[in-house]
Design an enzyme around this catalytic site. Structure first.
Site, PDB file in Angstrom:
ATOM      1  N   HIS A  23       0.829  -1.207   0.000  1.00 27.78           N
ATOM      2  CA  HIS A  23       0.000   0.000   0.000  1.00 27.78           C
ATOM      3  C   HIS A  23       0.870   1.267   0.000  1.00 27.78           C
ATOM      4  CE1 HIS A  23      -3.937  -1.880   0.085  1.00 27.78           C
ATOM      5  NE2 HIS A  23      -3.349  -2.835   0.796  1.00 27.78           N
ATOM      6  N   ASP A  25       2.504   1.801  -3.305  1.00 23.92           N
ATOM      7  CA  ASP A  25       2.766   2.067  -4.738  1.00 23.92           C
ATOM      8  C   ASP A  25       1.893   3.190  -5.295  1.00 23.92           C
ATOM      9  OD1 ASP A  25       0.485   0.388  -4.712  1.00 23.92           O
ATOM     10  OD2 ASP A  25       1.213  -0.928  -6.323  1.00 23.92           O
ATOM     11  N   SER A 106      -5.758 -15.223  -4.720  1.00 20.45           N
ATOM     12  CA  SER A 106      -5.080 -15.403  -3.431  1.00 20.45           C
ATOM     13  C   SER A 106      -4.076 -14.292  -3.152  1.00 20.45           C
ATOM     14  CB  SER A 106      -4.378 -16.759  -3.401  1.00 20.45           C
ATOM     15  OG  SER A 106      -3.440 -16.808  -4.444  1.00 20.45           O
ATOM     16  N   GLY A 107      -4.090 -13.250  -3.988  1.00 17.31           N
ATOM     17  CA  GLY A 107      -3.199 -12.119  -3.734  1.00 17.31           C
ATOM     18  C   GLY A 107      -1.791 -12.321  -4.264  1.00 17.31           C
ATOM     19  N   LEU A 108      -1.611 -13.258  -5.201  1.00 17.15           N
ATOM     20  CA  LEU A 108      -0.284 -13.467  -5.802  1.00 17.15           C
ATOM     21  C   LEU A 108      -0.249 -12.965  -7.249  1.00 17.15           C
ATOM     22  CD1 LEU A 108       0.535 -16.998  -4.324  1.00 17.15           C
ATOM     23  CD2 LEU A 108       1.302 -14.761  -3.493  1.00 17.15           C
ATOM     24  N   GLU A 139      -6.118  -3.468 -15.951  1.00 14.87           N
ATOM     25  CA  GLU A 139      -6.625  -3.935 -14.638  1.00 14.87           C
ATOM     26  C   GLU A 139      -7.700  -2.971 -14.125  1.00 14.87           C
ATOM     27  OE1 GLU A 139      -5.354  -6.662 -12.667  1.00 14.87           O
ATOM     28  OE2 GLU A 139      -6.705  -6.205 -11.001  1.00 14.87           O
ATOM     29  N   ASP A 151       2.419  -4.776  -9.145  1.00 18.55           N
ATOM     30  CA  ASP A 151       2.281  -6.165  -9.607  1.00 18.55           C
ATOM     31  C   ASP A 151       2.728  -6.288 -11.061  1.00 18.55           C
ATOM     32  OD1 ASP A 151       1.066  -6.231  -7.152  1.00 18.55           O
ATOM     33  OD2 ASP A 151      -0.963  -6.491  -7.925  1.00 18.55           O
TER      34      ASP A 151
HETATM   35  C1  GLA Z   1      -2.526  -5.003  -4.804  1.00 15.27           C
HETATM   36  C2  GLA Z   1      -2.354  -3.953  -5.885  1.00 15.27           C
HETATM   37  C3  GLA Z   1      -0.965  -3.346  -5.852  1.00 15.27           C
HETATM   38  C4  GLA Z   1      -0.588  -2.878  -4.448  1.00 15.27           C
HETATM   39  C5  GLA Z   1      -0.887  -3.970  -3.421  1.00 15.27           C
HETATM   40  C6  GLA Z   1      -0.661  -3.490  -2.017  1.00 15.27           C
HETATM   41  O1  GLA Z   1      -1.688  -6.100  -5.061  1.00 15.27           O
HETATM   42  O2  GLA Z   1      -2.582  -4.509  -7.155  1.00 15.27           O
HETATM   43  O3  GLA Z   1      -0.872  -2.283  -6.778  1.00 15.27           O
HETATM   44  O4  GLA Z   1      -1.236  -1.686  -4.129  1.00 15.27           O
HETATM   45  O5  GLA Z   1      -2.213  -4.452  -3.536  1.00 15.27           O
HETATM   46  O6  GLA Z   1       0.678  -3.210  -1.832  1.00 15.27           O
END
Ligand code: GLA
Length: 339
Positions: A23, A25, A106-108, A139, A151
């Site tokens: 959090h 970027d 899953s946040g990857l 996105e 990402d």
């Molecule tokens: C997600 C977003 C990223 C970043 C993260 C938190 O993965 O896609 O841009 O903000 O959350 O660091």
């Protein structure tokens, strides 16, 4: 006679895990992710129109590459494909199969990997930064969530064996060597499925914008400026971002000095900041971090990525044998072979 249309090609795009710097970027701060050895591949032939099926998803995707559907009208993974096509305006389409070893939702960064793979397969011709910017726009169009560049840029530009220290304002990338698996292991543990759509992600983006109206760019602010913010919520959010930028630098310095104990402690501080100041963790992620930190051999652990569920990442001594997915740093996306 071989014709380009007959040639099968393969693109791969890895997922990513973030070691520290979450959090930050979208306020132009610092992040330190690496591309992981779990990836999305597309085996394809150039074709007229888009025809993609996925080994992992029921719905195939088919449309005219000159007239992609509005991403919002598609319910499935096809919206990411449509959004990339709309951003790229490719001269040709493709006919192919998508397959992934990145756990979806899953946040990857399974969605960012798909976007980057599709853009490359459709002939994207530009720098990794341009590729990441295009896919970030895709996105946004696909999800409506105002995510940052981390990402897509990590996936587009990572170097094998390294984490990418990205300055999300200048988009400068410094490759940070990671110790080999014989010295340290990184393990990702899935905690809970999640999507950033409908989460408080965009609220956090807005809260950071409010903080910046009060004290200027958070990437340039210090903790004294943050302490002068009146509202407790905005103050907490800003304190996370400003302290997290510091932690990214400190973590990279600790790695460079071979001080893994300090690096691990910084990961835990980062988790507490996301939990207490930024409110993007959830109790089962906090419990997972506590449990990991109570395990002999674990040097550090924290939630990773956008939060509200997803995964935690642990750094441990070799042979600790943690449950989860061991991950190693691989190179960013590209074509891999011609068959
Ligand atoms: C997600 C977003 C990223 C970043 C993260 C938190 O993965 O896609 O841009 O903000 O959350 O660091």
């Amino acid at each position: 006679m071989s014709d380009e249309r007959e040639t099968m090609r393969r693109v791969r795009a890895p997922g990513r895990v973030n070691l520290i710097g979450d959090h930050t970027d979208y306020t132009g701060g610092l992040v330190l992710p690496f591309a992981i050895d779990r990836q999305t591949t597309i085996d394809y032939r150039p074709a007229d129109g888009i025809r993609l099926r996925s080994v992992d998803e029921a719905e195939p995707v088919a449309f005219d590459h000159r007239q992609p559907p509005q991403p919002g009208t598609i319910d499935s993974w096809g919206r990411y494909v449509a959004a990339v096509v709309a951003e790229l305006g490719p001269e040709r389409g493709l006919d192919g199969v998508v397959e992934t070893t990145i756990p979806i939702g899953s946040g990857l960064s399974s969605s960012a990997a798909l976007e980057v793979a599709v853009a490359i397969a459709l002939g994207f011709d530009g720098t990794p930064i341009e590729l990441a910017e295009l896919c970030r726009r895709a996105e946004h169009a696909a999800t409506g969530v105002r995510t940052g560049i981390m990402d897509q840029l990590c996936i587009a530009a990572a170097t094998e064996g390294h984490a990418a220290l990205i300055d999300c304002h200048s988009l400068d990338i410094t490759d940070v060597p990671l110790p080999p698996p014989s010295e340290v292991e990184f393990v990702v543990r899935f905690v809970a499925g999640r999507t950033l759509e409908g989460s408080e992600y965009d609220t956090r983006v807005a809260e950071c914008a409010m903080a910046e109206e009060l004290i200027g760019p958070l990437r340039l602010a210090d903790l004294d400026a943050v302490a002068a913010i009146d509202g407790p919520v905005i103050r907490s959010r800003a304190r996370h971002v400003v302290s997290e930028n510091r932690r990214v630098r400190d973590y990279a310095d600790a790695l460079a000095a071979g001080d893994l104990a300090t690096a691990g402690a910084i990961m835990v501080d980062g988790h507490r900041s996301l939990r207490d100041d930024y409110a993007t963790s959830i109790p089962i992620m906090d419990a997972a971090v506590e449990e990991l930190m109570a395990t002999p051999g674990v040097l550090g652990a924290r939630m990773t990525g956008g939060g509200f569920g997803g995964c935690v990442v642990a750094m441990s001594e070799p042979g600790t044998g943690l449950d989860g997915w061991p991950v190693v740093p691989v190179a960013g996306a590209g074509h891999v072979s011609e068959t």
